[in-house]
Scaffold this motif. Structure first.
Motif, short mmCIF file in Angstrom:
data_model
loop_
_atom_site.label_atom_id
_atom_site.label_comp_id
_atom_site.label_asym_id
_atom_site.label_seq_id
_atom_site.Cartn_x
_atom_site.Cartn_y
_atom_site.Cartn_z
N GLN A 20 0.81 -1.22 0.00
CA GLN A 20 0.00 0.00 0.00
C GLN A 20 0.85 1.28 0.00
OE1 GLN A 20 -3.52 0.16 0.01
NE2 GLN A 20 -3.37 -2.01 -0.46
N SER A 21 2.17 1.12 -0.01
CA SER A 21 3.10 2.26 0.02
C SER A 21 2.83 3.15 1.23
CB SER A 21 3.00 3.09 -1.27
OG SER A 21 3.34 2.29 -2.37
N LYS A 22 2.69 2.51 2.42
CA LYS A 22 2.42 3.25 3.65
C LYS A 22 3.38 2.81 4.74
CE LYS A 22 -2.55 3.70 2.82
NZ LYS A 22 -3.88 3.27 3.28
N VAL A 23 3.70 3.76 5.62
CA VAL A 23 4.51 3.47 6.80
C VAL A 23 3.91 4.23 7.98
CG1 VAL A 23 6.18 5.30 6.24
CG2 VAL A 23 6.85 3.44 7.79
N THR A 24 3.77 3.55 9.12
CA THR A 24 3.28 4.19 10.33
C THR A 24 4.50 4.51 11.20
OG1 THR A 24 1.25 2.90 10.22
CG2 THR A 24 1.76 3.96 12.34
N ILE A 25 4.63 5.78 11.58
CA ILE A 25 5.78 6.24 12.37
C ILE A 25 5.28 6.99 13.60
CG2 ILE A 25 7.89 7.64 12.39
CD1 ILE A 25 8.03 7.32 9.36
N LYS A 26 5.80 6.58 14.76
CA LYS A 26 5.62 7.37 15.99
C LYS A 26 6.74 8.39 15.97
CE LYS A 26 5.47 7.09 21.00
NZ LYS A 26 5.63 6.23 22.19
N HIS A 27 6.38 9.67 15.89
CA HIS A 27 7.40 10.68 15.62
C HIS A 27 7.32 11.88 16.55
CE1 HIS A 27 4.51 13.44 13.74
NE2 HIS A 27 3.98 12.38 13.15
N GLY A 28 8.42 12.60 16.59
CA GLY A 28 8.48 13.88 17.27
C GLY A 28 7.93 14.97 16.35
N PRO A 29 8.04 16.23 16.75
CA PRO A 29 7.50 17.33 15.95
C PRO A 29 8.08 17.35 14.52
CG PRO A 29 8.21 18.11 18.10
CD PRO A 29 8.68 16.68 17.98
N ILE A 30 7.22 17.68 13.57
CA ILE A 30 7.65 17.87 12.18
C ILE A 30 7.47 19.35 11.89
CG2 ILE A 30 7.30 17.22 9.77
CD1 ILE A 30 6.07 14.60 10.75
N ASP A 31 8.57 20.09 12.01
CA ASP A 31 8.52 21.55 11.98
C ASP A 31 7.95 22.10 10.69
OD1 ASP A 31 9.57 21.60 14.53
OD2 ASP A 31 11.64 21.85 13.84
N ASN A 32 8.37 21.57 9.54
CA ASN A 32 7.93 22.16 8.27
C ASN A 32 6.44 21.94 8.02
OD1 ASN A 32 9.06 19.37 7.80
ND2 ASN A 32 8.11 19.68 5.81
N LEU A 33 5.81 20.97 8.71
CA LEU A 33 4.37 20.75 8.57
C LEU A 33 3.59 21.34 9.74
CD1 LEU A 33 4.43 17.05 7.31
CD2 LEU A 33 4.09 19.11 5.95
N ARG A 43 2.48 8.21 3.49
CA ARG A 43 2.77 7.58 2.21
C ARG A 43 4.29 7.46 2.10
NH1 ARG A 43 -1.33 5.16 -0.37
NH2 ARG A 43 -3.23 6.26 0.10
N ALA A 44 4.76 6.41 1.41
CA ALA A 44 6.19 6.26 1.16
C ALA A 44 6.38 5.26 0.03
CB ALA A 44 6.92 5.78 2.41
N ASP A 45 7.31 5.54 -0.86
CA ASP A 45 7.61 4.62 -1.95
C ASP A 45 8.26 3.36 -1.40
OD1 ASP A 45 6.74 6.54 -3.79
OD2 ASP A 45 8.75 7.39 -4.01
N ALA A 46 8.04 2.24 -2.09
CA ALA A 46 8.64 0.97 -1.69
C ALA A 46 10.17 1.09 -1.61
CB ALA A 46 8.24 -0.14 -2.66
N ALA A 47 10.76 1.83 -2.54
CA ALA A 47 12.22 2.00 -2.53
C ALA A 47 12.68 2.74 -1.26
CB ALA A 47 12.66 2.77 -3.77
N THR A 48 11.88 3.70 -0.80
CA THR A 48 12.21 4.44 0.42
C THR A 48 12.15 3.52 1.63
OG1 THR A 48 11.28 6.46 -0.54
CG2 THR A 48 11.56 6.44 1.84
N LEU A 49 11.19 2.58 1.63
CA LEU A 49 10.99 1.68 2.78
C LEU A 49 11.94 0.50 2.78
CD1 LEU A 49 7.09 1.63 2.77
CD2 LEU A 49 8.60 2.96 4.26
N SER A 50 12.60 0.25 1.68
CA SER A 50 13.47 -0.91 1.54
C SER A 50 14.55 -0.94 2.61
CB SER A 50 14.13 -0.90 0.15
OG SER A 50 15.01 -1.98 0.03
N GLY A 51 14.68 -2.09 3.28
CA GLY A 51 15.73 -2.25 4.29
C GLY A 51 15.31 -1.87 5.69
N PHE A 52 14.10 -1.33 5.85
CA PHE A 52 13.64 -0.95 7.18
C PHE A 52 12.66 -1.98 7.72
CE2 PHE A 52 15.13 3.03 5.42
CZ PHE A 52 15.83 3.56 6.48
N LYS A 53 12.55 -2.04 9.06
CA LYS A 53 11.61 -2.97 9.69
C LYS A 53 10.96 -2.29 10.89
CE LYS A 53 15.12 -5.25 12.59
NZ LYS A 53 15.94 -4.06 12.67
N VAL A 54 9.87 -2.89 11.36
CA VAL A 54 9.16 -2.38 12.53
C VAL A 54 10.12 -2.33 13.71
CG1 VAL A 54 7.32 -2.89 14.18
CG2 VAL A 54 6.91 -3.16 11.73
N GLY A 55 10.08 -1.22 14.44
CA GLY A 55 10.94 -1.03 15.60
C GLY A 55 12.19 -0.23 15.31
#
Length: 77
Positions: A20-33, A43-55
């Motif tokens: 689904q090209s999605k990633v759930t992130i628990k994050h700190g402040p995002i200043d530009n937004l 949303r995130a491209d599959a290539a961007t998510l490649s190599g990452f895992k939960v945690g």
């Protein structure tokens, strides 16, 4: 002068859905937004998510792309 655009926010990956090209992130402040720290789906491209895992602890940049908030850069921290 600093470059315009996104700065890195810190977070932790909670869920990855490559199909689904999605990633759930628990994050700190995002200043530009103007966004406080919370847990949300990006949303995130599959290539961007490649190599990452939960945690994984990450630094990321997010911006508005075609009406959705998209992770444009993702790096381990």
């Amino acid at each position: 002068t600093a470059a315009k655009g996104a700065s890195f926010a810190e977070g932790e990956i909670k869920k990855i859905d490559v199909e689904q090209s999605k990633v759930t992130i628990k994050h700190g402040p995002i200043d530009n937004l103007g966004m406080p720290g919370l847990t949300m789906v990006f949303r995130a491209d599959a290539a961007t998510l490649s190599g990452f895992k939960v945690g994984d602890a990450v630094k990321f940049k997010a911006d508005r792309v075609d009406g959705a908030i998209k992770v444009t850069e993702l790096v381990a921290r």
